[in-house]
Design a protein around this motif. Sequence first.
Motif, PDB file in Angstrom:
ATOM      1  N   ASN A   1       0.721  -1.286  -0.127  1.00  0.00           N
ATOM      2  CA  ASN A   1      -0.056  -0.067  -0.023  1.00  0.00           C
ATOM      3  C   ASN A   1       0.806   1.229   0.148  1.00  0.00           C
ATOM      4  O   ASN A   1       0.471   2.373  -0.513  1.00  0.00           O
ATOM      5  N   SER A   2       1.959   1.132   0.657  1.00  0.00           N
ATOM      6  CA  SER A   2       2.930   2.305   0.928  1.00  0.00           C
ATOM      7  C   SER A   2       3.344   2.739  -0.526  1.00  0.00           C
ATOM      8  O   SER A   2       3.190   4.053  -0.856  1.00  0.00           O
ATOM      9  N   ILE A   3       4.116   1.773  -1.338  1.00  0.00           N
ATOM     10  CA  ILE A   3       4.488   2.349  -2.881  1.00  0.00           C
ATOM     11  C   ILE A   3       3.332   2.590  -3.619  1.00  0.00           C
ATOM     12  O   ILE A   3       3.367   3.295  -4.429  1.00  0.00           O
ATOM     13  N   ALA A   4       1.998   2.041  -3.463  1.00  0.00           N
ATOM     14  CA  ALA A   4       1.087   2.279  -4.279  1.00  0.00           C
ATOM     15  C   ALA A   4       0.643   3.900  -4.128  1.00  0.00           C
ATOM     16  O   ALA A   4       0.586   4.375  -4.959  1.00  0.00           O
ATOM     17  N   PHE A   5       0.502   4.227  -2.820  1.00  0.00           N
ATOM     18  CA  PHE A   5       0.312   5.587  -2.491  1.00  0.00           C
ATOM     19  C   PHE A   5       1.274   6.547  -2.974  1.00  0.00           C
ATOM     20  O   PHE A   5       1.142   7.511  -3.423  1.00  0.00           O
ATOM     21  N   ALA A   6       2.445   6.023  -2.838  1.00  0.00           N
ATOM     22  CA  ALA A   6       3.793   6.944  -3.288  1.00  0.00           C
ATOM     23  C   ALA A   6       3.552   7.101  -4.598  1.00  0.00           C
ATOM     24  O   ALA A   6       3.788   8.328  -5.172  1.00  0.00           O
ATOM     25  N   ARG A   7       3.432   6.017  -5.452  1.00  0.00           N
ATOM     26  CA  ARG A   7       3.200   6.052  -6.911  1.00  0.00           C
ATOM     27  C   ARG A   7       2.192   7.026  -7.360  1.00  0.00           C
ATOM     28  O   ARG A   7       2.240   7.623  -8.181  1.00  0.00           O
ATOM     29  N   GLU A   8       1.078   6.961  -6.785  1.00  0.00           N
ATOM     30  CA  GLU A   8       0.124   7.849  -7.235  1.00  0.00           C
ATOM     31  C   GLU A   8       0.352   9.158  -6.938  1.00  0.00           C
ATOM     32  O   GLU A   8       0.164  10.101  -7.821  1.00  0.00           O
ATOM     33  N   ASN A   9       0.813   9.730  -5.594  1.00  0.00           N
ATOM     34  CA  ASN A   9       1.182  10.951  -5.590  1.00  0.00           C
ATOM     35  C   ASN A   9       2.359  11.350  -6.504  1.00  0.00           C
ATOM     36  O   ASN A   9       2.244  12.498  -6.698  1.00  0.00           O
ATOM     37  N   ALA A  10       3.373  10.512  -6.853  1.00  0.00           N
ATOM     38  CA  ALA A  10       4.444  10.869  -7.888  1.00  0.00           C
ATOM     39  C   ALA A  10       3.673  11.049  -9.099  1.00  0.00           C
ATOM     40  O   ALA A  10       4.217  12.065  -9.795  1.00  0.00           O
TER      41      ALA A  10
ATOM     42  N   PRO B   1      12.418  15.455 -11.255  1.00  0.00           N
ATOM     43  CA  PRO B   1      12.906  14.662 -12.456  1.00  0.00           C
ATOM     44  C   PRO B   1      12.257  13.504 -12.676  1.00  0.00           C
ATOM     45  O   PRO B   1      11.709  12.962 -12.127  1.00  0.00           O
ATOM     46  N   SER B   2      12.071  13.259 -14.067  1.00  0.00           N
ATOM     47  CA  SER B   2      11.369  12.219 -14.799  1.00  0.00           C
ATOM     48  C   SER B   2      11.773  10.855 -14.063  1.00  0.00           C
ATOM     49  O   SER B   2      11.066   9.848 -14.075  1.00  0.00           O
ATOM     50  N   GLU B   3      13.103  10.923 -14.169  1.00  0.00           N
ATOM     51  CA  GLU B   3      13.593   9.434 -13.625  1.00  0.00           C
ATOM     52  C   GLU B   3      13.205   8.993 -11.989  1.00  0.00           C
ATOM     53  O   GLU B   3      13.008   7.916 -11.902  1.00  0.00           O
ATOM     54  N   VAL B   4      12.690  10.283 -11.304  1.00  0.00           N
ATOM     55  CA  VAL B   4      12.354   9.746 -10.134  1.00  0.00           C
ATOM     56  C   VAL B   4      10.964   8.960 -10.111  1.00  0.00           C
ATOM     57  O   VAL B   4      10.861   7.899  -9.560  1.00  0.00           O
ATOM     58  N   TYR B   5      10.178   9.499 -10.988  1.00  0.00           N
ATOM     59  CA  TYR B   5       8.714   8.640 -10.986  1.00  0.00           C
ATOM     60  C   TYR B   5       9.015   7.359 -11.719  1.00  0.00           C
ATOM     61  O   TYR B   5       8.480   6.319 -11.447  1.00  0.00           O
ATOM     62  N   GLU B   6       9.933   7.220 -12.627  1.00  0.00           N
ATOM     63  CA  GLU B   6      10.376   5.859 -13.354  1.00  0.00           C
ATOM     64  C   GLU B   6      10.651   5.042 -12.304  1.00  0.00           C
ATOM     65  O   GLU B   6      10.187   3.783 -12.086  1.00  0.00           O
ATOM     66  N   LEU B   7      11.722   5.573 -11.517  1.00  0.00           N
ATOM     67  CA  LEU B   7      12.086   4.807 -10.557  1.00  0.00           C
ATOM     68  C   LEU B   7      11.047   4.204  -9.573  1.00  0.00           C
ATOM     69  O   LEU B   7      10.792   2.751  -9.348  1.00  0.00           O
ATOM     70  N   ILE B   8      10.107   5.165  -9.036  1.00  0.00           N
ATOM     71  CA  ILE B   8       8.819   4.443  -8.408  1.00  0.00           C
ATOM     72  C   ILE B   8       8.017   3.664  -8.937  1.00  0.00           C
ATOM     73  O   ILE B   8       7.568   2.671  -8.334  1.00  0.00           O
TER      74      ILE B   8
ATOM     75  N   THR C   1      16.257  -5.278  -2.109  1.00  0.00           N
ATOM     76  CA  THR C   1      15.873  -4.491  -3.299  1.00  0.00           C
ATOM     77  C   THR C   1      15.055  -3.271  -2.898  1.00  0.00           C
ATOM     78  O   THR C   1      15.360  -2.067  -3.515  1.00  0.00           O
ATOM     79  N   VAL C   2      13.944  -3.312  -2.075  1.00  0.00           N
ATOM     80  CA  VAL C   2      13.396  -2.228  -1.567  1.00  0.00           C
ATOM     81  C   VAL C   2      14.323  -1.064  -0.826  1.00  0.00           C
ATOM     82  O   VAL C   2      13.955  -0.079  -1.360  1.00  0.00           O
ATOM     83  N   ILE C   3      15.113  -1.342  -0.078  1.00  0.00           N
ATOM     84  CA  ILE C   3      16.019  -0.407   0.654  1.00  0.00           C
ATOM     85  C   ILE C   3      16.772   0.022  -0.506  1.00  0.00           C
ATOM     86  O   ILE C   3      17.053   1.386  -0.503  1.00  0.00           O
ATOM     87  N   GLU C   4      17.390  -0.418  -1.373  1.00  0.00           N
ATOM     88  CA  GLU C   4      18.200  -0.001  -2.247  1.00  0.00           C
ATOM     89  C   GLU C   4      17.605   0.997  -3.208  1.00  0.00           C
ATOM     90  O   GLU C   4      18.126   2.253  -3.679  1.00  0.00           O
ATOM     91  N   LYS C   5      16.263   0.607  -3.589  1.00  0.00           N
ATOM     92  CA  LYS C   5      15.510   1.558  -4.478  1.00  0.00           C
ATOM     93  C   LYS C   5      14.932   3.014  -3.885  1.00  0.00           C
ATOM     94  O   LYS C   5      15.253   3.892  -4.264  1.00  0.00           O
ATOM     95  N   VAL C   6      14.655   2.767  -2.474  1.00  0.00           N
ATOM     96  CA  VAL C   6      14.326   4.050  -1.829  1.00  0.00           C
ATOM     97  C   VAL C   6      15.575   4.835  -1.545  1.00  0.00           C
ATOM     98  O   VAL C   6      15.694   6.062  -1.547  1.00  0.00           O
ATOM     99  N   GLN C   7      16.913   4.299  -1.336  1.00  0.00           N
ATOM    100  CA  GLN C   7      17.818   4.988  -0.985  1.00  0.00           C
ATOM    101  C   GLN C   7      18.496   5.719  -2.392  1.00  0.00           C
ATOM    102  O   GLN C   7      18.719   6.890  -2.347  1.00  0.00           O
ATOM    103  N   GLN C   8      18.054   4.715  -3.416  1.00  0.00           N
ATOM    104  CA  GLN C   8      18.319   5.506  -4.811  1.00  0.00           C
ATOM    105  C   GLN C   8      17.399   6.763  -4.957  1.00  0.00           C
ATOM    106  O   GLN C   8      17.954   7.724  -5.628  1.00  0.00           O
ATOM    107  N   PHE C   9      16.370   6.676  -4.758  1.00  0.00           N
ATOM    108  CA  PHE C   9      15.242   7.625  -4.974  1.00  0.00           C
ATOM    109  C   PHE C   9      15.697   8.887  -3.998  1.00  0.00           C
ATOM    110  O   PHE C   9      15.695  10.185  -4.339  1.00  0.00           O
ATOM    111  N   THR C  10      16.064   8.941  -2.863  1.00  0.00           N
ATOM    112  CA  THR C  10      16.574   9.710  -1.851  1.00  0.00           C
ATOM    113  C   THR C  10      17.664  10.518  -2.632  1.00  0.00           C
ATOM    114  O   THR C  10      17.824  11.688  -2.577  1.00  0.00           O
TER     115      THR C  10
END
Length: 318
Positions: free
Chosen positions: A85-94, A102-109, A135-144
């Motif tokens: 649910n958290s990633i779904a909510f984040a994706r909708e807000n993004a 940056p467009s790459e941020v939405y693509e990553l999410i 993988t989740v930890i790595e991707k969120v750190q990449q987002f930051t």
Amino acid sequence: MLSRVAERIYWLGRYMERCESSARLVNVNTKLLLDLPRGVRVGWGTLVDISGGTEYFQKDADLADERAVMRFILSDQANPSSIKNSIAFARENARITREIMPSEVYELINDLYWYLDENLSKGGARRERHILLETVIEKVQQFTGMLAGCMSQNDAYRFIQLGRNLERADMTSRIVDVGARRILEPAAKDDDSSEPFENILWMSVLRSLSGFQMYRQHVLDRINAEDVVMFLFQDPLFPRAVEHCLGEVAHCFDTLPNGEAATSLLAGVRRRIKMAQFAELINQDKLHEYIDAVQTDVAETHKIIATTWFLPEVQSAS
């Protein structure tokens, strides 16, 4: 910036941080099984308490088994704080605010959303779960990191910072509170035999926040309750310490318009954290009450953010 946009990117920061925090908690609790002697029980229900999802959990958390808790934290639709649910909510807000970052941020999410959609069902097996959560930890750190390196440090960026750091401060306080009391049920009741297990517990608390090595550099002594709690609440340099997170929030308040009331409230919150005498709180068995007060302060900080910068008629998710 429109209030509704500010609110969405604030919650984007909170939801992405929530994904990472949940992944860290599950990973560390799983690894804790390898550190404990046979016969010492790990309470999986503790993870339900830490995430604040007790009211949504359909079973008695104290009696919950690993599989039920994993399903609840990873993918349960009834749990608003589940990773799915958290990633779904984040994706909708993004998606709605994608033009301001940056467009790459939405693509990553979006990539992370679809990765979880395909792989969350494998979370029951520990080996596959570890890969999934790393993988989740790595991707969120990449987002930051992508935001810090590629996004203009404007008001939009500050609202993402607000959400991330307030969520992080709240989660750190929860981990110290519930983790210290209930992650480990000691095999024996007398102090001498329970002490080794307490040390393992405090190590797991630090590792859940990736703070073990930083703690050892900061505190040149064996791991103990007082020093761990002081480090995780009062250290101004460790990024996941409550004081550091609130310091970042204060910096955002200083740079955003109309932040005077929020700055004043937060100054009182930080003063209470800096003045806390944790040795006395632990000896008098009042640590839980104190952390409850800190979590109330964090909730009040969220409220003043909402009333200052967001539309009053909009009901924020939690």
